[in-house]
Design a protein around this motif. Sequence first.
Motif, mmCIF file in Angstrom:
data_model
loop_
_atom_site.group_PDB
_atom_site.id
_atom_site.type_symbol
_atom_site.label_atom_id
_atom_site.label_comp_id
_atom_site.label_asym_id
_atom_site.label_seq_id
_atom_site.Cartn_x
_atom_site.Cartn_y
_atom_site.Cartn_z
ATOM 1 N N ASP A 1 0.419 13.715 4.854
ATOM 2 C CA ASP A 1 0.207 12.343 4.383
ATOM 3 C C ASP A 1 1.366 11.445 4.819
ATOM 4 N N LYS A 2 2.573 11.965 4.715
ATOM 5 C CA LYS A 2 3.753 11.175 5.076
ATOM 6 C C LYS A 2 3.764 10.866 6.567
ATOM 7 N N ILE A 3 3.440 11.854 7.387
ATOM 8 C CA ILE A 3 3.384 11.620 8.837
ATOM 9 C C ILE A 3 2.336 10.559 9.145
ATOM 10 N N PHE A 4 1.189 10.655 8.464
ATOM 11 C CA PHE A 4 0.104 9.702 8.716
ATOM 12 C C PHE A 4 0.529 8.275 8.387
ATOM 13 N N ASN B 1 0.824 -1.210 0.000
ATOM 14 C CA ASN B 1 0.000 0.000 0.000
ATOM 15 C C ASN B 1 0.858 1.261 0.000
ATOM 16 N N VAL B 2 1.945 1.243 0.772
ATOM 17 C CA VAL B 2 2.847 2.400 0.807
ATOM 18 C C VAL B 2 3.520 2.586 -0.549
ATOM 19 N N LEU B 3 3.930 1.483 -1.165
ATOM 20 C CA LEU B 3 4.545 1.572 -2.495
ATOM 21 C C LEU B 3 3.548 2.120 -3.515
ATOM 22 N N GLU B 4 2.288 1.697 -3.396
ATOM 23 C CA GLU B 4 1.253 2.221 -4.288
ATOM 24 C C GLU B 4 1.068 3.719 -4.076
ATOM 25 N N LEU B 5 1.057 4.120 -2.816
ATOM 26 C CA LEU B 5 0.904 5.538 -2.499
ATOM 27 C C LEU B 5 2.033 6.357 -3.119
ATOM 28 N N ILE C 1 1.937 -4.357 -7.711
ATOM 29 C CA ILE C 1 1.340 -3.043 -7.965
ATOM 30 C C ILE C 1 0.750 -3.069 -9.374
ATOM 31 N N PRO C 2 -0.555 -2.849 -9.512
ATOM 32 C CA PRO C 2 -1.186 -2.920 -10.839
ATOM 33 C C PRO C 2 -0.575 -1.935 -11.838
#
Length: 298
Positions: free
Chosen positions: A76-79, A61-65, A113-114
């Motif tokens: 967003d990064k802190i979250f 999920n992080v890689l997708e983000l 990752i699609p």
Amino acid sequence: MSSPRITEASLKQFVLDLGDKHPPITLGSADRTIHDPEAVKARFAGVIDYLARVELEVDRNVLELLTILPNVSEVDKIFYQDVWYDQEMAHGYLLDQLQADLGMETAEPFMTIPIRMKLLGALAHWEPIHDISRLLYYLTGASTERQAVLAYSSLTKELTRMGETAIAETIIQPIKKQEPGHFAFYKMSAEKMIQDEELKPWQIYVARLLRSKSFTMVGVDYVKQYQRHFGGVMKALSVDQEMEVYAKEIGRLEARLLWANEKGMEFPPYFLKALRESVELYEAQGSFDRPNPNKFVI
């Protein structure tokens, strides 16, 4: 009376408070007493495995983000880096341990990752597309977390009815309590974009089009086997009996923010379509067989 304006500062403070109030749940805090493992396994093996897999997919999920948002914001990064990641991984570890206690195989996270995300990420270096990606990220996150809350709520109730109060109260319920904070972050972030009119009408149009064509339920990842698994989860938790109610629960925020409740819309139609397709797939080929975790996905 209108709601207070959401600012970058207020959003950041919310995230910091979320991390302080909800540290990751430890394995040692769980009472892993199970009175009838076979009964729990018979009813909820597929549900628990699905939830464990989804929670443990945070690395992907992080890689997708980072793929779709090459210029990720500070908040967003802190979250995702300081709050969400550790909480979600802890959820996955708890559920995976529960699987082991039930004599099940550990979860197998999907790591591909699609291609469509990679293409969107390539275009997201252009700021207008980046803003569209950001809104879609928040809407996806909000829908995902709302689905998680409902799933954990239903599972807690059913396990309690079975007399399995230890795992219901010290594993499933604590996980459920952390999900609303994640939902609130995504909701507030999306609301801030709309409030600040960050997207022009053409960007909203493109976001609607992309969402209509690419929406999937949590954990489906554009993989048919997972879509079928999700249908099995719905049936195990009796969500299939009230699909329109469920669609409204998980889709009303998106109906308001992305579609401005167009023509009285209570939820976007693609929510109900995805739910029905999942159930139909499971009813036609009911099984929880696992796909290749590195399967190529468009």
